[in-house]
Design a protein around this motif. Structure first.
Motif, PDB file in Angstrom:
ATOM      1  N   ALA A 128     -29.073 -22.698  71.657  1.00 16.39           N
ATOM      2  CA  ALA A 128     -29.405 -22.295  70.460  1.00 16.39           C
ATOM      3  C   ALA A 128     -30.498 -21.149  70.199  1.00 16.39           C
ATOM      4  O   ALA A 128     -30.606 -20.402  69.374  1.00 16.39           O
ATOM      5  N   GLY A 149     -30.158 -17.796  68.231  1.00 13.74           N
ATOM      6  CA  GLY A 149     -30.712 -17.853  66.952  1.00 13.74           C
ATOM      7  C   GLY A 149     -31.763 -17.215  67.057  1.00 13.74           C
ATOM      8  O   GLY A 149     -32.525 -16.722  68.014  1.00 13.74           O
ATOM      9  N   ALA A 158     -35.218 -19.788  63.228  1.00  5.99           N
ATOM     10  CA  ALA A 158     -34.594 -20.953  63.776  1.00  5.99           C
ATOM     11  C   ALA A 158     -35.392 -21.975  64.686  1.00  5.99           C
ATOM     12  O   ALA A 158     -35.285 -23.057  64.615  1.00  5.99           O
ATOM     13  N   THR A 185     -38.121 -23.448  62.607  1.00  6.70           N
ATOM     14  CA  THR A 185     -37.543 -24.666  61.889  1.00  6.70           C
ATOM     15  C   THR A 185     -37.253 -25.814  62.758  1.00  6.70           C
ATOM     16  O   THR A 185     -37.549 -27.087  62.523  1.00  6.70           O
ATOM     17  N   ARG A 186     -36.591 -25.715  63.800  1.00  4.99           N
ATOM     18  CA  ARG A 186     -36.350 -26.696  64.732  1.00  4.99           C
ATOM     19  C   ARG A 186     -37.617 -27.265  65.486  1.00  4.99           C
ATOM     20  O   ARG A 186     -37.592 -28.623  65.539  1.00  4.99           O
TER      21      ARG A 186
END
Length: 419
Positions: A19, A23, A27, A30-31
């Protein structure tokens, strides 16, 4: 629903790595934010490979903290600050173990410990045990906050680091300001300076006394707070600050502060300590006119004949206010201990209260009383009262003949003064 199998940490790491490669930076942020909030330590560990642990992350626009922090003109937060503010103990521990610096400051000059204290959950301290579901939830929240605080202290948080603003509060000062009572003993146990001063030269005990917070005062004294430390700019002690607040209109209405004052006196507060203007606690109490406080100070041998630098006696302060003068019983007690009776200050000015027309006769009689020398018998009686005070009054009653005791401790009948 079909069977759900628990995914292993290696599988999770592989997914997260993929990811991150695919991303954008948003991203990633946020993760990481979400992983901290749900205390997913495996995900945090993977995400920190691509994001420096002490670098701020943007706050997702749909998060509660985003709306709160917008008012502070910031839209990002350092990972360890996020974990501390929301009391995410596992995330906090994980970040610290991976190099998070507890002393890193936000844009307001606050460290992780400062932020934790500012966001400390406040619950009732009167519960012996949680009585309902809401109380249980709140108690669990506070216990979790204590866990986070202990984790911070165990991993090098500096418990004496001051806030980088005009107040220069230490963590203990912050705890007093925000009413975070449970943290005081923990901070002290981890080396917090209990007599540290802030920019106003006030110690935590000064601040607790000023707000009449008895629980905090007890804890600070138990941790070694100096009850006779004076504020360098004013000379005020904790006792004088407590008397001032307790003698105020709010203190009188709430019947607050007597136990706080008694606590300080019991632990060695000097009842006749003078501030830079020469005022003592009894000066402050007499101006406020609250009988319970004046009586308590008299029982602790407060000297009603000490003068301020401007020549004002406690009786002078008492006579400043008309509401005080109407309490003739208390006025009699003070007059009975005041010798020589000093009615004016160094400029020869009489107290404002007795200058009112309604007290014309009282004023004249008090002036005559102040000019009348005491007999040798009265001087002896006053010396006995000054030596033994209110403290041993009952004991002397058992030792002296009733007539002699009544003569020593009898007060002036002021009825004639008011006619």
């Amino acid at each position: 629903m079909g069977n759900i199998t628990k995914r292993g940490s290696k599988e999770l790491e592989a997914d997260e790595a993929t990811a991150l490669e695919e991303g954008p930076a948003v991203a990633l942020h946020t993760r990481l934010y979400e992983a901290i909030m749900r205390e997913d330590c495996a995900a945090i560990q993977v995400l920190l490979r691509s994001h420096p642990v002490n670098q701020p992350i943007p706050i997702p626009a749909n998060s509660t903290s985003y709306r709160l922090l917008l008012n502070q003109q910031t839209q990002s937060i350092i990972p360890i600050h996020l974990a501390a503010e929301y009391r995410k103990a596992q995330s906090l521990l994980c970040l610290l173990e991976h190099g998070a610096d507890p002393e890193v400051r936000d844009t307001r000059g606050l460290t992780t410990l400062h932020l934790m204290l500012l966001h400390w959950p406040i619950i009732s301290t009167t519960w012996t045990k949680p009585g309902n579901r809401i109380q249980k939830i709140l108690t669990d929240i506070q216990n979790n906050a204590v866990t986070c605080l202990r984790i911070l202290c165990e991993h090098g948080a500096q418990v004496n680091t001051r806030v980088d603003n005009s107040n220069k509060h230490s963590p203990l000062h912050l705890a007093i300001t925000y009413g975070t009572y449970p943290v005081l003993s923990i901070l002290a146990q981890n080396g917090a300076h209990v007599n540290a001063i802030n920019e106003s030269s006030m110690t935590p005990l000064h601040m607790a006394a000023d707000t009449l917070n008895k629980e905090m005062m007890e804890t600070l004294i138990a941790c070694g707070a100096n009850v006779n430390c004076a504020v360098s700019s004013t000379g005020n002690t904790a006792l004088k600050l407590a008397v001032c607040t307790a003698s105020s209109k709010a203190g009188r209405m709430l019947a607050a502060g007597v136990n706080c004052i008694r606590l300080l006196l019991t632990h060695g507060a000097q009842v006749n300590a003078q501030d830079h203007e020469g005022q003592t606690a009894i000066h402050e109490a007499c101006f406020g006119g609250r009988e319970a406080i004046i009586s308590l100070l008299l029982e602790s041998e407060a000297n009603v004949n000490l003068l301020t630098r401007n020549g004002e006696s406690p009786i002078y302060m008492y006579l400043q206010r008309s509401s005080n003068i109407r309490d003739t019983a208390l006025l009699a007690r003070l007059l009975d201990r005041s010798y020589p009776l000093r009615l004016t200050n160094n400029q020869g000015i009489l107290p404002a209260g007795i200058m009112l027309p309604e007290f014309h006769l009282l004023r004249e009689n008090l002036i005559k009383l102040s000019q009348k020398p005491l007999s040798l018998e009265d001087i002896c009686k006053r010396n006995i009262r000054n030596i033994y005070g209110e403290k041993y009054k009952r004991h002397l009653k058992q030792l002296l003949p009733a007539k002699m005791w009544n003569s020593v401790y009898g007060y002036h009948d002021l009825a004639y003064l008011l006619k």
